[in-house]
Enzyme design. Sequence first.
Site, mmCIF file in Angstrom:
data_model
loop_
_atom_site.group_PDB
_atom_site.id
_atom_site.type_symbol
_atom_site.label_atom_id
_atom_site.label_comp_id
_atom_site.label_asym_id
_atom_site.label_seq_id
_atom_site.Cartn_x
_atom_site.Cartn_y
_atom_site.Cartn_z
ATOM 1 N N HIS A 47 -3.713 14.651 -10.913
ATOM 2 C CA HIS A 47 -3.030 13.779 -11.628
ATOM 3 C C HIS A 47 -1.582 14.144 -11.691
ATOM 4 O O HIS A 47 -0.861 13.076 -12.552
ATOM 5 C CB HIS A 47 -3.840 13.483 -12.917
ATOM 6 C CG HIS A 47 -4.788 12.771 -13.126
ATOM 7 N ND1 HIS A 47 -6.117 13.143 -12.127
ATOM 8 C CD2 HIS A 47 -5.505 11.608 -13.634
ATOM 9 C CE1 HIS A 47 -7.034 12.325 -12.372
ATOM 10 N NE2 HIS A 47 -6.747 11.250 -13.182
ATOM 11 N N HIS A 55 -0.818 -12.518 20.602
ATOM 12 C CA HIS A 55 -0.430 -12.309 19.160
ATOM 13 C C HIS A 55 1.035 -11.614 19.015
ATOM 14 O O HIS A 55 1.771 -12.445 18.343
ATOM 15 C CB HIS A 55 -1.397 -11.070 18.579
ATOM 16 C CG HIS A 55 -0.902 -10.574 17.315
ATOM 17 N ND1 HIS A 55 -0.942 -11.140 16.066
ATOM 18 C CD2 HIS A 55 -0.291 -9.427 17.177
ATOM 19 C CE1 HIS A 55 -0.438 -10.392 15.302
ATOM 20 N NE2 HIS A 55 0.048 -9.233 15.728
ATOM 21 N N HIS A 95 6.005 -13.144 17.613
ATOM 22 C CA HIS A 95 4.663 -13.469 17.623
ATOM 23 C C HIS A 95 4.511 -14.878 17.871
ATOM 24 O O HIS A 95 4.554 -15.586 16.784
ATOM 25 C CB HIS A 95 4.209 -12.961 16.263
ATOM 26 C CG HIS A 95 4.219 -11.584 16.056
ATOM 27 N ND1 HIS A 95 5.481 -10.953 15.446
ATOM 28 C CD2 HIS A 95 3.628 -10.427 16.091
ATOM 29 C CE1 HIS A 95 5.338 -9.668 15.385
ATOM 30 N NE2 HIS A 95 4.087 -9.358 15.723
ATOM 31 N N GLU A 153 -3.287 -0.555 -9.319
ATOM 32 C CA GLU A 153 -1.840 -0.112 -9.160
ATOM 33 C C GLU A 153 -1.176 -0.994 -8.235
ATOM 34 O O GLU A 153 -0.338 -1.512 -8.428
ATOM 35 C CB GLU A 153 -1.559 1.398 -9.192
ATOM 36 C CG GLU A 153 -2.257 2.284 -10.173
ATOM 37 C CD GLU A 153 -3.683 2.413 -10.016
ATOM 38 O OE1 GLU A 153 -4.184 2.084 -9.018
ATOM 39 O OE2 GLU A 153 -4.251 3.081 -10.996
#
Lengths: 680, 680
Positions: free
Chosen positions: B481, B263, B30, B418
């Site tokens: 869950h 890029h 890159h 999380e």
Amino acid sequence: MSAFSDIDKLAISTLRLLSVDQVEKANSGHPGAPLGLAPAAHVIWRQMRMNPKQPDWINRDRFVLSNGHSVALLYSLLHLFGYDYSIEDLKQFRQYGSKCPGHPESDSPGIDITTGPLGQGVSNAVGLAIAQANLAATYNKPDYTLSDSFTYVFLGDGCLQEGVSSEASSLAGHLQLGNLICFYDDNQITIDGNTNVSFTEDVCMRYEAYGWEVLHVENGNEDLDAILNALEQAKKSKDKPTLIKMTTTIGYGSLNAGSHSVHGSPLKPDDVKQLKKKFGFNPDESFVVPQEVYDFYNKTVIQPGMKACEEWHKTFEGYCSTYPELGSELKRRLAYELPEGWEKALPTFTPKDSAVATRKLSEGVLQAIHSYLPELMGGSADLTSSNLTRWKEAVDFQPPSTGLGDYSGKYIRYGVREHGMGAIMNGIAAFGAGYRPYGGTFLNFVSYASGAVRLSALSGHPVIWVATHDSIGLGEDGPTHQPIETLAHFRAMPNMQVWRPADGNEVSAAYLASLTKKSTPSIIALSRQNLPQLEGSSIEKASKGGYVLQDVANADITLVSTGSEVSISVDAAKVLAKKNIKARVVSLPDFYTFDQQSEEYQLSVFPDGAPIMSIEVLATSGWAKYAHESFGLDRFGASGKASDLFKAFEFTPEGIAKRAEKTVAFYKNQQVISPLHKPF
Amino acid sequence: MSAFSDIDKLAISTLRLLSVDQVEKANSGHPGAPLGLAPAAHVIWRQMRMNPKQPDWINRDRFVLSNGHSVALLYSLLHLFGYDYSIEDLKQFRQYGSKCPGHPESDSPGIDITTGPLGQGVSNAVGLAIAQANLAATYNKPDYTLSDSFTYVFLGDGCLQEGVSSEASSLAGHLQLGNLICFYDDNQITIDGNTNVSFTEDVCMRYEAYGWEVLHVENGNEDLDAILNALEQAKKSKDKPTLIKMTTTIGYGSLNAGSHSVHGSPLKPDDVKQLKKKFGFNPDESFVVPQEVYDFYNKTVIQPGMKACEEWHKTFEGYCSTYPELGSELKRRLAYELPEGWEKALPTFTPKDSAVATRKLSEGVLQAIHSYLPELMGGSADLTSSNLTRWKEAVDFQPPSTGLGDYSGKYIRYGVREHGMGAIMNGIAAFGAGYRPYGGTFLNFVSYASGAVRLSALSGHPVIWVATHDSIGLGEDGPTHQPIETLAHFRAMPNMQVWRPADGNEVSAAYLASLTKKSTPSIIALSRQNLPQLEGSSIEKASKGGYVLQDVANADITLVSTGSEVSISVDAAKVLAKKNIKARVVSLPDFYTFDQQSEEYQLSVFPDGAPIMSIEVLATSGWAKYAHESFGLDRFGASGKASDLFKAFEFTPEGIAKRAEKTVAFYKNQQVISPLHKPF
């Protein structure tokens, strides 16, 4: 003058107490949020368009409970608004086998989407809003409005803290989705206590930064007119989604109102009694609904909703006469059927065709089928030119004002937002009208979206992940980008297809299987590097999930493989033949589909008598189901040229043959039975 | 007057061209971002405190390349600033086995953290900043400043689109981390083209909403003074992290500057030539470093850095004399050693002790050990009262102005974040000083953090996930869950411990193993429900990862199990005994640790001669490595009482015994060899 009267108050008290009673009876659940949110729920539902007798009516308004733990409130609403929930059902809240599980599950009637894992619901809602905008732009005509519904969302602090909602909300602002209206339950409480311990950002400013309309209702506990005014203003905001911050008191009315102790545990019996007294109910009775509340909702919502639905169907009949082609296309989509013969457009290949990367073959499939399947709505998480997910003529799904596309466009620029993309795809699929979303990223970064992928599988949203760069074969980008555990992860997930096609016919088969399944999502793992077209492959054979690519009588070993390793295994069989070892070669592009074949067929692929060795340049975990021994990569990869890496890790014909020889020797004097034989 | 002169320009040109040359030589990589970012890199590094001869010096400034694909720039910097990278090393960029892989990997010298997967680096940096603030608050004294370093970050549009960075940035604002300075490379280009296709939010406003100081450098390509001014202002912002939006041109100087074509692919040879000419270099030479650039960095950075490091060590000596206790504690931590005998504090249990949930036992361990291990820094993603992750006397890590704690506090309120927590834990671990981060959530939601967990394993950050509610045993919250595929997923990940302890001794063993490993992360899966203390368990035995809990001569079958199913398997063995079937019972709390034992030991646990059946109320995938047959849950769970669910899915002594009988019958007349025997 207020738009509300005593009956509204009574209805709200009924909603509150019916929710509390469910939690009390179950002795499990979340009473706090329903107590705080009942007023807003009442105001919103009182004006929603719905038909409880036809819960999947395509032009209904949607309601998403992103803070899914408040589900007792949702069951109360569904009961009162005429959906198929009796008081007896509500009494079974959170019991095994009941219609009222502990979080909303979309296979229960009237529940638009499964929620509970925080941040997902509001992100799904962005998908619902995208689908609605697309449906309207595709089928509405100046003389016929078939789609003009809204998506309403409840969400809490937890949803706003989760990154997935940030991703989806940023995109929703960019997409100017005026049909999306979110109510943020600003109750300042999460499980850890006051939100000031971890969440002191300015949410309103953040949503303004996303390009949303942001409103504030200061007293969400009681000020019904303020809620309604905000709602009406939001509906007028045609080119911005709206966030209505609604300050409420968690556990409103409870002795512990405003504290986290009312969040996730039943209230104490005395507290319930005083609550019922406070709201004018008999403290010794439970699950009480005054008849006037039933009558009120019936008159103001259910009857008008059923009438609107009836009128819509009449409108649609007229539409079908005036626009027969579009009409029958939409009819087909509403029946969730694919157009007859579409699969004939799938490309087929022979060994004479040149070697092509399976990501490129996937592009060819999309190019070939898109005109047959207007329900296909794809995109990529900013890797369009790598994932090759865009057909040539695709129009971007963009607000027309940007000049970059319009809402009838089918190609979504998701940005670098894999988790948001996964959740949005779930929403698009949940909208109905047969929408079939797909999204591209590198296989390794599907893991970023694990939370959403899991909900695709649990809810049965048949979304498709176009997961390219599927192994160390991606080369120089190195181990941060090379999947190892990814296939093992998703193969272990129930109701999930994980395709890893080996050539052009198998890529076509992967799309065929993914698009014909109506309630199973798919991950299609695709190579960056070129792969030869295999002798012996066909769409039909690959459609069984696994098949014998190359057979030989009295085989000494079966080599089973997927994707880029299949052709290397074919070459390994040649190396072995020179050493007088006879090897069959099996291609097993999808475990899930293979497991659904007859036992007889499965045993014909993996018979007794000779050892079976798997070859896949990823984690071996999970392969022992089919193979006696596995050659894989149970370590992270490395940065380097793909060809160097395959050599270094010995994924070469010689490397495979060497291990096959050892396997044959090991099982030489043993009775070898197929791993498919199982005691139970 | 400018603070910069011709030598600065020459250095920047050198950085640019050295980076471009690496990409050209590798024919992969890159070039765009390094061309745009070289000026800022120069300005930042020119004032950074570092010692290339002691890259792990604890009071060095950190540099995180969150847009890790720009890594060629980082190798150029490391070479020029005296780290152990020769020009020859740079020429091996992206080749197999080289010191310069395609994205930054933290086992390469001078690289503070592995980056590449977008959004991670800036989130890791929040962890670095937390650790620095904690170290300073813990050890600095009015007369001794041991820690006052900064963390600098480069990040791009992609990092800002990823939800993980939103989570971490929101928390960083809340925590008022003034030691964190981020440079946002606002180059308006991602792989899909102009950022206006998907990313039109107001980033600056969003970061202001998070509580950050936000600055703007309008011409990041050339205006060195503006970059320096912003940097100096950021360093003065003591109670806010800073985002410096720096508008640059991707591929600055290239013929395709400003386009996404620069890029991710090498520039064309002609383009490279004109670029070198433009910057005053010989177009026919590569990898050129003018001597005066070496000299300049040596004089302005390397020599002062080495001196500062030397002085720091002297200061630390003085500190150790004045504060011998703290000094020796920090010395121990800097050597990455645990205090002698700490493990004696681990609780032990006998079968007479009462049944306790393993999450509660985990709380007991933390309570018992925290005073011995000041390097423990824990928290929870808003589930403190469910995960039980906080010892009684814990002080929260909070800005003192909040009145909720202070920076010497060890308990982090992560909020419902999380993924952010996982990435922040990686940063805390990467900081050094022996920091041992742990974080709590439900096992099912560790999946939200998969992207960060993978980087823990890849980089060898020994973070600990306290993952409670580890099965359908969580009950009423239901399938959204309840983990199913989660253990299979993480067990398939290289370098990852996945503990699922069955009782108190095993919980202690899990922590012992997790804390003594220096480069392997752990997930400790813990039950919500009570489990009995087992006859036959001990810390010592469990520390082998697997052991025979209950032996019997001439066994007909071995039952192997984990966590909550071990005690049920013990009862199943009793049911079988009544039917004259002799069953051994093995507990296997961690595959990873077991796999590291000697072959002899492993075979003593899983010997030849009788079939082995695994029992675990999660996906069976992965178990065939040890067991001939597996009883598990290859479907999603359900909402209901835990006891009802275990009964419904037959995870009862009778349900297990029934399957064991079938397994014994199936293998009756077969020669049974242990699955541990493998051809290779």
